[in-house]
Design a protein around this motif. Structure first.
Motif, PDB file in Angstrom:
ATOM      1  N   ARG A 511      38.691  44.112  16.309  1.00 16.21           N
ATOM      2  CA  ARG A 511      38.191  43.194  17.345  1.00 16.21           C
ATOM      3  C   ARG A 511      39.331  42.709  18.225  1.00 16.21           C
ATOM      4  NH1 ARG A 511      35.014  41.257  12.997  1.00 16.21           N
ATOM      5  NH2 ARG A 511      36.453  39.512  12.644  1.00 16.21           N
ATOM      6  N   LEU A 512      40.515  42.501  17.620  1.00 13.21           N
ATOM      7  CA  LEU A 512      41.673  42.063  18.401  1.00 13.21           C
ATOM      8  C   LEU A 512      42.071  43.111  19.430  1.00 13.21           C
ATOM      9  CD1 LEU A 512      44.036  40.017  18.799  1.00 13.21           C
ATOM     10  CD2 LEU A 512      45.302  41.357  17.099  1.00 13.21           C
ATOM     11  N   VAL A 513      42.148  44.375  18.996  1.00 10.16           N
ATOM     12  CA  VAL A 513      42.542  45.444  19.924  1.00 10.16           C
ATOM     13  C   VAL A 513      41.489  45.612  21.017  1.00 10.16           C
ATOM     14  CG1 VAL A 513      43.015  47.906  20.123  1.00 10.16           C
ATOM     15  CG2 VAL A 513      43.928  46.622  18.182  1.00 10.16           C
ATOM     16  N   LEU A 514      40.211  45.548  20.655  1.00 10.53           N
ATOM     17  CA  LEU A 514      39.155  45.683  21.653  1.00 10.53           C
ATOM     18  C   LEU A 514      39.212  44.547  22.667  1.00 10.53           C
ATOM     19  CD1 LEU A 514      36.630  47.055  22.753  1.00 10.53           C
ATOM     20  CD2 LEU A 514      35.276  45.829  21.043  1.00 10.53           C
ATOM     21  N   ALA A 515      39.423  43.319  22.192  1.00  7.23           N
ATOM     22  CA  ALA A 515      39.507  42.183  23.113  1.00  7.23           C
ATOM     23  C   ALA A 515      40.730  42.301  24.017  1.00  7.23           C
ATOM     24  CB  ALA A 515      39.549  40.878  22.316  1.00  7.23           C
ATOM     25  N   GLN A 516      41.869  42.692  23.451  1.00 10.76           N
ATOM     26  CA  GLN A 516      43.071  42.847  24.270  1.00 10.76           C
ATOM     27  C   GLN A 516      42.909  43.979  25.279  1.00 10.76           C
ATOM     28  OE1 GLN A 516      46.545  43.312  21.839  1.00 10.76           O
ATOM     29  NE2 GLN A 516      46.429  41.248  20.957  1.00 10.76           N
ATOM     30  N   PHE A 517      42.280  45.075  24.850  1.00 10.99           N
ATOM     31  CA  PHE A 517      42.112  46.209  25.765  1.00 10.99           C
ATOM     32  C   PHE A 517      41.229  45.832  26.952  1.00 10.99           C
ATOM     33  CE2 PHE A 517      39.790  49.906  27.278  1.00 10.99           C
ATOM     34  CZ  PHE A 517      40.818  50.800  27.537  1.00 10.99           C
ATOM     35  N   THR A 518      40.086  45.214  26.685  1.00 11.22           N
ATOM     36  CA  THR A 518      39.196  44.861  27.799  1.00 11.22           C
ATOM     37  C   THR A 518      39.866  43.874  28.742  1.00 11.22           C
ATOM     38  OG1 THR A 518      38.187  43.164  26.387  1.00 11.22           O
ATOM     39  CG2 THR A 518      37.109  45.310  26.473  1.00 11.22           C
ATOM     40  N   GLU A 519      40.655  42.956  28.185  1.00  8.11           N
ATOM     41  CA  GLU A 519      41.339  41.973  29.036  1.00  8.11           C
ATOM     42  C   GLU A 519      42.443  42.626  29.849  1.00  8.11           C
ATOM     43  OE1 GLU A 519      41.530  38.247  30.656  1.00  8.11           O
ATOM     44  OE2 GLU A 519      40.152  38.893  29.067  1.00  8.11           O
ATOM     45  N   GLY A 523      42.694  43.495  33.907  1.00 12.37           N
ATOM     46  CA  GLY A 523      43.721  42.735  34.607  1.00 12.37           C
ATOM     47  C   GLY A 523      44.859  43.561  35.161  1.00 12.37           C
ATOM     48  N   ARG A 524      44.772  44.898  35.098  1.00 11.94           N
ATOM     49  CA  ARG A 524      45.868  45.733  35.614  1.00 11.94           C
ATOM     50  C   ARG A 524      45.992  45.613  37.125  1.00 11.94           C
ATOM     51  NH1 ARG A 524      44.549  51.653  33.903  1.00 11.94           N
ATOM     52  NH2 ARG A 524      42.466  50.918  34.477  1.00 11.94           N
ATOM     53  N   ALA A 525      47.236  45.554  37.594  1.00 10.49           N
ATOM     54  CA  ALA A 525      47.461  45.562  39.050  1.00 10.49           C
ATOM     55  C   ALA A 525      47.278  46.972  39.614  1.00 10.49           C
ATOM     56  CB  ALA A 525      48.861  45.037  39.364  1.00 10.49           C
ATOM     57  N   LEU A 529      45.504  54.874  36.964  1.00  8.31           N
ATOM     58  CA  LEU A 529      45.380  55.600  35.710  1.00  8.31           C
ATOM     59  C   LEU A 529      44.062  55.244  35.036  1.00  8.31           C
ATOM     60  CD1 LEU A 529      48.906  55.297  34.040  1.00  8.31           C
ATOM     61  CD2 LEU A 529      47.992  57.222  35.296  1.00  8.31           C
ATOM     62  N   PHE A 530      43.428  56.244  34.464  1.00  2.00           N
ATOM     63  CA  PHE A 530      42.232  55.980  33.664  1.00  2.00           C
ATOM     64  C   PHE A 530      42.670  55.522  32.285  1.00  2.00           C
ATOM     65  CE2 PHE A 530      39.059  57.576  30.566  1.00  2.00           C
ATOM     66  CZ  PHE A 530      37.989  56.769  30.948  1.00  2.00           C
ATOM     67  N   ALA A 531      42.219  54.368  31.857  1.00  2.08           N
ATOM     68  CA  ALA A 531      42.559  53.813  30.545  1.00  2.08           C
ATOM     69  C   ALA A 531      41.348  53.930  29.633  1.00  2.08           C
ATOM     70  CB  ALA A 531      42.993  52.359  30.670  1.00  2.08           C
ATOM     71  N   CYS A 532      41.580  54.420  28.426  1.00  2.00           N
ATOM     72  CA  CYS A 532      40.469  54.628  27.497  1.00  2.00           C
ATOM     73  C   CYS A 532      40.854  54.164  26.101  1.00  2.00           C
ATOM     74  CB  CYS A 532      40.065  56.108  27.455  1.00  2.00           C
ATOM     75  SG  CYS A 532      38.549  56.419  26.494  1.00  2.00           S
ATOM     76  N   LEU A 533      39.962  53.412  25.485  1.00  2.00           N
ATOM     77  CA  LEU A 533      40.107  52.994  24.094  1.00  2.00           C
ATOM     78  C   LEU A 533      39.138  53.817  23.252  1.00  2.00           C
ATOM     79  CD1 LEU A 533      41.085  51.005  21.840  1.00  2.00           C
ATOM     80  CD2 LEU A 533      39.136  49.574  22.480  1.00  2.00           C
ATOM     81  N   GLN A 551      31.250  45.967  29.570  1.00  2.00           N
ATOM     82  CA  GLN A 551      30.542  46.105  30.842  1.00  2.00           C
ATOM     83  C   GLN A 551      31.497  46.016  32.027  1.00  2.00           C
ATOM     84  OE1 GLN A 551      27.738  42.900  30.264  1.00  2.00           O
ATOM     85  NE2 GLN A 551      26.107  44.281  29.608  1.00  2.00           N
ATOM     86  N   ARG A 552      32.615  45.306  31.873  1.00  2.00           N
ATOM     87  CA  ARG A 552      33.577  45.165  32.977  1.00  2.00           C
ATOM     88  C   ARG A 552      34.493  46.373  33.118  1.00  2.00           C
ATOM     89  NH1 ARG A 552      34.663  40.019  30.675  1.00  2.00           N
ATOM     90  NH2 ARG A 552      36.792  40.719  30.240  1.00  2.00           N
ATOM     91  N   LEU A 553      34.568  47.225  32.099  1.00  2.00           N
ATOM     92  CA  LEU A 553      35.518  48.340  32.131  1.00  2.00           C
ATOM     93  C   LEU A 553      35.186  49.342  33.225  1.00  2.00           C
ATOM     94  CD1 LEU A 553      36.003  49.072  28.325  1.00  2.00           C
ATOM     95  CD2 LEU A 553      37.557  47.867  29.856  1.00  2.00           C
ATOM     96  N   ARG A 554      33.912  49.518  33.498  1.00  2.00           N
ATOM     97  CA  ARG A 554      33.492  50.570  34.439  1.00  2.00           C
ATOM     98  C   ARG A 554      34.113  50.381  35.814  1.00  2.00           C
ATOM     99  NH1 ARG A 554      27.207  52.511  35.106  1.00  2.00           N
ATOM    100  NH2 ARG A 554      27.492  54.008  36.797  1.00  2.00           N
ATOM    101  N   SER A 555      34.196  49.148  36.273  1.00  2.00           N
ATOM    102  CA  SER A 555      34.759  48.884  37.602  1.00  2.00           C
ATOM    103  C   SER A 555      36.280  48.849  37.590  1.00  2.00           C
ATOM    104  CB  SER A 555      34.223  47.544  38.134  1.00  2.00           C
ATOM    105  OG  SER A 555      34.593  46.478  37.271  1.00  2.00           O
ATOM    106  N   ALA A 556      36.901  48.952  36.421  1.00  2.00           N
ATOM    107  CA  ALA A 556      38.353  48.881  36.310  1.00  2.00           C
ATOM    108  C   ALA A 556      38.971  50.241  36.003  1.00  2.00           C
ATOM    109  CB  ALA A 556      38.737  47.878  35.224  1.00  2.00           C
ATOM    110  N   ASN A 557      38.243  51.338  36.218  1.00  2.00           N
ATOM    111  CA  ASN A 557      38.715  52.694  35.915  1.00  2.00           C
ATOM    112  C   ASN A 557      39.155  52.780  34.455  1.00  2.00           C
ATOM    113  OD1 ASN A 557      39.302  55.391  36.394  1.00  2.00           O
ATOM    114  ND2 ASN A 557      41.380  54.979  37.119  1.00  2.00           N
TER     115      ASN A 557
END
Length: 690
Positions: A511-519, A523-525, A529-533, A551-557
């Motif tokens: 859960r920690l890694v998932l929460a950090q990844f989505t955040e 928040g990337r400037a 790059l496509f980021a995938c967990l 749900q927010r990942l889709r708009s953040a590539n």
């Protein structure tokens, strides 16, 4: 990370799967196809013909028609059917020709025989559908032999030599931009066998930065001329993975996961085609559900991780693979960072706070990890009170010490230890941090009050304050902590979770890694790059906050790949929301009927044409007909009936819960994908072994 130029290793590495030669692979056509279709060598199917005759029946009918035609001609030629068929010949030719045996009669006779044979052939050809046989089986052979040079040995090379302006191995887009010297160097490297598919994808990525204005044409050309196929290398210096276990197409950024069988439940245009995954569909996130042993790790997670690692070497992707130790996500040498939590041989540590310096953000992420799975049962129905309690400690501690507390220190503060709280209060007074001192006093007043989350947080953080984790989650800077803030770089990361004896701690860390990844992904400037967990076994990981993050990942590539043994590992209130939040859904053979019902609901219904056949017994009043019907009943054992066919359209589930639970063969799965552009695909039965 600095973009160093690596030394030139061998262009290829030993692989577990056979790969076509580089130039053949590069020059292969890739037609437009729907989302999820393997485009390498794909040939679009012709429009569906509802009246299309099945192949076996077509060939058998053509053969029977040919035999019948030959039989009729043989009977006519040998006179068994009389000579009436020769009357037109006798009427149209003078009698003197036949009586004197003139050559003109011989020519006329054989011409007539040929015409009559052609008439018989046309009649039986229409009966046997010979034209359809030619169009379906013979004409494609001629087209492949004459019209498609790429299918012949050296045909693609010959075609490319004749049309160098369209040959991708000659880098025509570089020549069009004026980089002729760089194109010549790269083309020579490709012909010499010093370039592989990763090199090609990496240099294409570097060229995109030139077109986007982030790099100059002169710098690009100079690097290519100096280093050839090794130019613009990955910081690790690697140009390929040590081994490959799946089929990859880095031009289309696809990995093949299986083949859609010729099953009537599959849509017509998907039957017999290969199916693949790429960032375009993974950007909507994927959920795979199946029992243990169904092949989720070996036939889905491993190929996807392998593909993303290859794309990371090409500078296109950042991948974080998370799973139990020994899950088979790939060898250590295939990754840049390997975090083995709970093992003393781990070269990297995991940043408990995700690399942030904001106490509120760190508190929110940590609260999600510690009590996210039980937030619904807390006062307020979420983890906000827990996040506030953590922020009231993290903020003062960072203000006093310039860092966040370690796990033992945080546990003492949450327990309300007078020694730890007093030391922190003195440090704040010495630093003149009055605002943070008031935060600490507020935490002290709330400690022990009804509804306070401090005691629960202390119990949960105690799961990480174990001897096995004593060397991890360090905040003093003595170790190398990995932070997911590095997702702006093309990293290959693997995090091994402790499993044996620390199951609850593993779920907290997931859960920690998932929460950090989505955040961090959102928040990337730089989101180029496509980021995938990739989270192998996401049991007890999905929370309301995690669902909003996915749900927010889709708009953040960015995207996530999640696997579950059953949907029962997700809270009941979140199961429908999870299936709706992801764009790609995969149900393996062996799912329960209850899980199948959820998938059937999300896949919806479609209009299908059904035929109802009704048998009605024929009753006749004629004596002769009654006798015939009686004889037929004695011979066949059934009464004489007539059939009435009713054709209608009805709305049915694409895949019912019962079909998903009982009709999916072993080694298969039902997959539906949606691209980030909104292009959706129907659920397709996939043979994962093909």
């Amino acid at each position: 990370m600095p973009q160093g130029v690596p030394p030139t290793p061998p262009a290829t590495a030993p692989a577990a799967t056979a790969r076509p030669p580089f130039l053949t692979w590069l020059r292969a056509p890739r037609p437009e196809a729907s989302a999820g279709v393997w485009t390498y060598g794909h040939k679009p199917k012709p429009p569906e013909d509802p009246e299309r005759i099945p192949g076996r029946r077509l060939l058998s009918g053509a053969l029977i028609a040919a035999l019948c035609g030959w039989l009729v001609w043989s009977l006519l030629w040998n006179g068994y059917l009389g000579g009436y068929w020769l009357w037109p010949l006798d009427l149209l030719t003078p009698d003197s020709w036949s009586e004197n045996g003139e050559a003109a009669y011989v020519v006329a006779a054989y011409t007539y025989y040929g015409i009559f044979a052609c008439v018989i052939a046309v009649i039986f050809g229409r009966v046997g559908h010979w034209g359809e046989v030619f169009r379906r089986y013979v004409a494609p052979l001629f087209r492949r032999a004459w019209d498609d040079p790429g299918t012949q040995p050296d045909g693609a090379a010959a075609h490319a030599a004749a049309h160098p302006e369209t040959d991708p191995a000659e880098w025509p887009h570089l020549r069009a931009a004026g980089a002729h010297s760089a194109a010549d160097r790269l083309a020579a490297e490709a012909r010499a066998g010093a370039m592989n598919d990763v090199d090609h994808a990496r240099i294409e990525r570097a060229w995109q930065t030139v077109r986007a204005g982030r790099n100059s044409l002169a710098a690009f050309t100079d690097t290519v001329l100096r280093h050839g196929a090794a130019a613009h290398g990955h910081p690790s210096g690697a140009r390929d993975l040590p081994a490959r276990t799946a089929h990859h197409d880095l031009v289309a950024r696809q990995v093949r996961i299986g083949t859609a069988p010729e099953d009537l439940r599959n849509p017509y245009h998907h039957r017999g085609v290969g199916l693949a995954l790429d960032p375009d569909v993974l950007g909507t996130s994927l959920l795979a559900v199946g029992p243990p042993g169904a092949g989720k790790t070996g036939r889905l997670v491993r190929p996807v991780v392998e593909s993303l690692c290859l794309q990371a070497l090409a500078g296109q992707t950042a991948v974080v693979a998370v799973g139990p130790a020994g899950a088979g996500l790939g060898g250590d040498e295939a990754f840049d960072v390997v975090v083995k939590i709970g093992r003393p041989d781990s070269a990297y540590d995991l940043d408990l706070y995700g690399g942030t310096t904001d106490p509120d953000e760190a508190a929110g992420i940590l609260a999600e990890a510690l009590i996210g799975d039980m937030a619904a049962s807390l006062p307020g129905g979420d983890s906000r009170r827990a996040a506030t309690a953590l922020a009231q400690l993290l903020g003062p501690y960072r203000a006093a010490h310039g860092r966040f507390p370690s796990v033992p220190e945080l546990r003492e503060l949450l327990d309300g230890s007078k020694t730890a709280v007093g030391a922190l209060r003195d440090a704040l007074e010495a630093a003149g941090e009055r605002a943070q001192a008031r935060e600490l006093e507020a935490r002290v007043r709330q400690s022990g009050a009804p509804g306070d989350a401090g005691a629960l947080l202390a119990d949960r953080i105690a799961l990480l304050d174990r001897p096995a984790f004593a060397d991890f989650f360090d905040t003093s800077g003595d170790r190398r902590p990995f932070s997911l803030r590095a997702l702006e770089h093309p990293l290959r990361v693997r995090i091994d979770l402790p499993e044996r004896g620390h199951a609850e701690a593993s779920r907290m860390l997931a859960r920690l890694v998932l929460a950090q990844f989505t955040e961090c992904a959102v928040g990337r400037a730089d989101r180029s790059l496509f980021a995938c967990l990739v989270l192998d076994d996401a049991s007890h990981t999905i929370t309301p906050e995690a669902l909003r993050g996915i749900q927010r990942l889709r708009s953040a590539n960015a995207g996530a790949v999640l696997t579950l043994r059953t949907l029962d590992d997700v809270p009941d209130a979140l199961r429908s929301g999870l299936l709706g939040a992801v764009g790609c859904r995969m149900a393996y053979a062996g799912v329960t009927t209850w899980d199948g019902a959820r998938f059937a609901e999300v896949w919806g219904t479609e209009w299908v044409e059904t035929r109802d056949i009704t048998d009605r017994q024929i009753i006749s009043d004629e004596p002769f007909t009654k006798v015939l019907h009686f004889i037929r009943k004695v011979v066949t054992g059934r009464a004489v009936t007539t059939q009435s066919v009713t054709v209608r359209k009805v709305e049915r589930e694409r895949w019912s819960a019962s079909e998903l639970a009982h009709s999916v063969p072993a080694g298969h799965a039902v997959l539906s994908v949606t691209s980030v552009r909104g292009e959706g695909g129907p659920p397709v039965l996939v043979d994962l072994r093909g």
